[in-house]
Design a protein around this motif. Structure first.
Motif, PDB file in Angstrom:
ATOM      1  N   ARG A  48      -5.671   1.097  -1.007  1.00  0.00           N
ATOM      2  CA  ARG A  48      -6.558  -0.046  -1.253  1.00  0.00           C
ATOM      3  C   ARG A  48      -6.100  -0.821  -2.492  1.00  0.00           C
ATOM      4  O   ARG A  48      -6.139  -2.057  -2.509  1.00  0.00           O
ATOM      5  N   ALA A  49      -5.633  -0.102  -3.513  1.00  0.00           N
ATOM      6  CA  ALA A  49      -5.128  -0.781  -4.715  1.00  0.00           C
ATOM      7  C   ALA A  49      -3.931  -1.662  -4.370  1.00  0.00           C
ATOM      8  O   ALA A  49      -3.817  -2.797  -4.860  1.00  0.00           O
ATOM      9  N   SER A 102       0.830  -1.211   0.000  1.00  0.00           N
ATOM     10  CA  SER A 102       0.000   0.000   0.000  1.00  0.00           C
ATOM     11  C   SER A 102       0.859   1.253   0.000  1.00  0.00           C
ATOM     12  O   SER A 102       0.549   2.242  -0.691  1.00  0.00           O
ATOM     13  N   ARG A 131      -7.516   5.334  -1.766  1.00  0.00           N
ATOM     14  CA  ARG A 131      -7.734   4.486  -2.942  1.00  0.00           C
ATOM     15  C   ARG A 131      -6.432   3.847  -3.417  1.00  0.00           C
ATOM     16  O   ARG A 131      -6.402   2.674  -3.800  1.00  0.00           O
ATOM     17  N   SER A 132      -5.337   4.595  -3.395  1.00  0.00           N
ATOM     18  CA  SER A 132      -4.061   3.991  -3.803  1.00  0.00           C
ATOM     19  C   SER A 132      -3.633   2.920  -2.801  1.00  0.00           C
ATOM     20  O   SER A 132      -3.112   1.858  -3.194  1.00  0.00           O
ATOM     21  N   ASP A 137      -9.294  -0.315 -10.901  1.00  0.00           N
ATOM     22  CA  ASP A 137     -10.401   0.623 -10.749  1.00  0.00           C
ATOM     23  C   ASP A 137     -10.112   1.681  -9.685  1.00  0.00           C
ATOM     24  O   ASP A 137     -10.532   2.838  -9.814  1.00  0.00           O
ATOM     25  N   GLU A 138      -9.373   1.303  -8.670  1.00  0.00           N
ATOM     26  CA  GLU A 138      -9.075   2.252  -7.592  1.00  0.00           C
ATOM     27  C   GLU A 138      -8.203   3.408  -8.069  1.00  0.00           C
ATOM     28  O   GLU A 138      -8.335   4.531  -7.591  1.00  0.00           O
TER      29      GLU A 138
END
Length: 235
Positions: free
Chosen positions: A75-76, A58, A72-73, A139-140
């Motif tokens: 989570r990716a 992460s 979001r990054s 998508d994130e």
């Protein structure tokens, strides 16, 4: 054997590039430790290694996608690592199944290892799960979802040491780089993709005995890669 890398036009690695490289490599190192602990049915240690792997990946994704919201990054990066865990569960199905002679905590495996009947690695239905997890990661942060398909192809070939895995890896990684550094020209993207493959080759040599030595063995390659990305963003 790793081939000689082309020259990459980059400044000497800064602390930021070194930090990003260390985060990425520690993510992969702890992924490897999770695999080792699961092979030995050491569930608490495997769970701790998984948490560390997700945390470090992460951090790396935050560097790679600074324009995305941090949540979001991050989570990716977590989704990317969970896809790697499923890959490990596919490639180590037989040894991991032996763990079910013990009581296995529900959160140790990502996929249903106990129930899986695997005619062959190539036919394992969980490759689709890997792809879905990578699509969610894409998508994130806005990566073209074709990356998920091609990156899983690379993983399948690499794990079985099939000819052509390096070309598959470069093809997939060029898609990710197009999102990370959209201003980079095609030649630079290809060179960066070659550095990615070189890092994967160095990772393949790790013996999982000394984190400092093994992460250090790939640090120059990965830090140079990240510094070139920083230079492109600042240019």
């Amino acid at each position: 054997m790793m081939t000689k890398l082309p020259t990459l036009d980059a400044s000497p690695p800064t602390t930021r590039a070194l930090d990003a490289a260390e985060a990425l490599l520690l993510g992969f190192y702890h992924q490897d430790l999770r695999e080792t602990h699961l092979t030995n049915c050491e569930f608490d240690a495997a769970r701790a290694a998984a948490e560390s792997a997700e945390s470090h990946m992460s951090r790396a994704f935050r560097f790679e996608f600074p324009d995305a919201p941090a949540a979001r990054s991050e989570r990716a990066g977590e989704l990317f690592m969970r896809a790697l865990f499923v890959q490990d569960e596919i490639e180590n199905q037989e040894s991991f199944t032996h763990c079910f002679t013990h009581e296995v905590p529900d959160d140790v495996f990502v996929s249903d290892v106990e129930a899986m009947v695997q005619p062959s690695i190539d036919d394992d239905a969980r490759w689709a799960d890997c792809e879905r997890l990578l699509e969610a990661a894409c998508d994130e942060v806005g990566i073209d979802p074709e990356y998920a398909t091609l990156h899983v192809r690379f993983w399948r070939m690499h794990g079985q040491k099939r000819e052509g895995w390096r070309a598959a890896a470069r093809r997939a990684h060029r898609i990710k780089l197009a999102c990370m550094v959209p201003a980079a020209d095609a030649d630079t993207v290809e060179t960066l993709a070659q550095y990615f493959v070189a890092g994967a080759e160095r990772h393949d040599e790790w013996a999982r005995r000394d984190v400092h030595q093994e992460v250090g063995s790939a640090l120059d390659i990965v830090a140079t890669y990240y510094q070139a990305i920083l230079d492109l963003r600042d240019g």
